[in-house]
Design a protein around this motif. Structure first.
Motif, mmCIF file in Angstrom:
data_model
loop_
_atom_site.group_PDB
_atom_site.id
_atom_site.type_symbol
_atom_site.label_atom_id
_atom_site.label_comp_id
_atom_site.label_asym_id
_atom_site.label_seq_id
_atom_site.Cartn_x
_atom_site.Cartn_y
_atom_site.Cartn_z
ATOM 1 N N VAL A 141 0.861 -1.181 0.000
ATOM 2 C CA VAL A 141 0.000 0.000 0.000
ATOM 3 C C VAL A 141 0.901 1.235 0.000
ATOM 4 C CG1 VAL A 141 -1.878 1.208 1.160
ATOM 5 C CG2 VAL A 141 -1.695 -1.283 1.354
ATOM 6 N N ILE A 142 0.733 2.096 -0.988
ATOM 7 C CA ILE A 142 1.524 3.326 -1.112
ATOM 8 C C ILE A 142 0.601 4.506 -0.810
ATOM 9 C CG2 ILE A 142 2.975 4.735 -2.634
ATOM 10 C CD1 ILE A 142 3.260 2.084 -4.351
ATOM 11 N N ILE A 143 0.934 5.273 0.221
ATOM 12 C CA ILE A 143 0.069 6.370 0.678
ATOM 13 C C ILE A 143 0.850 7.675 0.615
ATOM 14 C CG2 ILE A 143 -1.385 7.216 2.569
ATOM 15 C CD1 ILE A 143 -1.166 4.209 3.614
ATOM 16 N N VAL A 144 0.282 8.654 -0.053
ATOM 17 C CA VAL A 144 0.920 9.964 -0.175
ATOM 18 C C VAL A 144 0.109 10.970 0.646
ATOM 19 C CG1 VAL A 144 1.734 11.749 -1.760
ATOM 20 C CG2 VAL A 144 1.657 9.358 -2.518
ATOM 21 N N SER A 145 0.791 11.683 1.554
ATOM 22 C CA SER A 145 0.121 12.682 2.393
ATOM 23 C C SER A 145 -0.002 14.002 1.625
ATOM 24 C CB SER A 145 0.911 12.904 3.683
ATOM 25 O OG SER A 145 2.120 13.583 3.398
ATOM 26 N N PRO A 146 -0.800 14.946 2.117
ATOM 27 C CA PRO A 146 -0.963 16.227 1.420
ATOM 28 C C PRO A 146 0.338 17.000 1.226
ATOM 29 C CG PRO A 146 -2.720 15.933 3.010
ATOM 30 C CD PRO A 146 -1.744 14.818 3.230
ATOM 31 N N ASP A 147 1.323 16.816 2.140
ATOM 32 C CA ASP A 147 2.580 17.545 1.978
ATOM 33 C C ASP A 147 3.625 16.757 1.188
ATOM 34 O OD1 ASP A 147 3.254 15.629 3.803
ATOM 35 O OD2 ASP A 147 3.793 16.993 5.410
#
Length: 334
Positions: A141-147
């Protein structure tokens, strides 16, 4: 309730003890207070203050020192702070963690004690999510945060998903939930999952669970600077037991985190005097702390940890100004 004479003598005693670190006798107190009182009168007032638990005699010496209760009364009712005496020092608005490290160093350098900063609390908000099939029932699972921070987590699933199913699940999450906190996504999924294929719904729930952990695991860390400064403080250098307990506190960090978390619930500078609560576990340490903000929202706390015999007026200035510098640096970051 203390009368004006007793308050003035207590204030003079605390200030003299902070400056010298030696028990204060009646003759010294008479000079420091500026009151023209006989030594017998001063001894009587000191006896009253001792009976109230505001001062104590450390040994057979005729002098007295403030207790935690005496410090508290001094801080709450007698302390005057000149907030314009300390020059504002700039913290470069770089990456958040750099700002936090700079702030801890600044607090330590200005106070000559220990600087502590709680890293900004992060909401587990995601901007984008992807799934990559590694093997049967094993996904990345690859998760990108808003920053732009990227977190990768491997999960094991009950069902085996095709790549097209993974793309379908990721597209649904990105289209409907991007920008929301994982906690919100979890609540909405629970009510909407029946409308989805059950297997895809289970995958999404698993992704949200791991995403919450991934995006939150760097939260609430504490940056500590200047522990070695305590080696030059006589209250610690002369007592290895005190010094060892202080370093144990810094090593564990959990008590400091709890203290800073308590501080973030109140506006402005707060002072915790050693022995007043379980948060500051022994009498030789005090903490001066203040929350800092990002775009108007309190996200963390910073402060100075030092001996109970610290110049509280100066520490309040240092902590207050540093909290404003950190707030500005993080809020104006592009």
């Amino acid at each position: 309730m203390l009368d004006d004479r007793a308050k003035l003598l207590l204030k003079a005693l605390v200030e003299r003890y902070i400056a010298d670190g030696q028990p204060v006798g009646s003759r010294t107190l008479s000079r420091a207070s500026g009151l023209e009182l006989s030594p017998a009168t001063i001894r009587n007032v000191m006896a009253d203050l001792e009976e109230l638990g505001l001062i104590a005699s450390p040994h057979t010496s005729a002098g007295r020192i403030p207790t935690a209760r005496g410090y508290r009364l001094f801080v709450d009712t007698m302390l005057t702070v000149q907030r314009d005496e300390l020059p504002a020092m700039l913290i470069m608005p770089e990456q958040p963690q750099k700002v936090i490290a700079n702030a801890a160093n600044l607090l330590s350098n200005l106070s000559q004690f220990v600087g502590v900063v709680m890293s900004p609390r992060r909401q587990s908000v995601f901007r984008h999510i992807e799934f990559l099939r590694l093997s049967e029932k094993r996904l990345l699972v690859i998760i990108v945060s808003p920053d732009g921070d990227v977190q990768n987590r491997v999960i094991f699933t009950q069902a085996d998903y095709s790549q097209s199913q993974l793309v379908e699940a990721a597209n649904f999450l990105n289209a409907n939930y991007s920008g929301l906190a994982m906690e919100q996504v979890r609540e909405r999924l629970q009510s909407e999952v029946e409308a989805l294929q059950s297997e895809i719904g289970a995958l999404m729930q698993a992704a949200v669970n791991v995403g919450t952990e991934a995006l939150s695991d760097t939260a609430d860390s504490v940056v500590i600077s200047g522990e070695r400064n305590l080696l030059s403080v006589s209250d610690f250098s002369s007592d290895m037991g005190n010094l060892r307990r202080a370093f144990d506190l810094f090593e564990q960090k959990t008590q400091i985190l709890r203290l800073l978390e308590n501080s973030s619930k109140a506006e402005g500078v707060r002072i915790f005097i050693g022995g007043e609560s379980q948060v500051v576990p022994f009498e030789e340490l005090s903490v001066v702390s203040a929350p800092y903000e990002v775009d108007g929202q309190i996200v963390g706390t910073l402060g100075v940890i030092g001996p109970t015999r610290m110049p509280y007026d100066k520490m309040i200035q240092i902590v207050d100004i540093t909290s404003k510098l950190v707030s500005n640096a993080l809020s104006h970051r592009s």
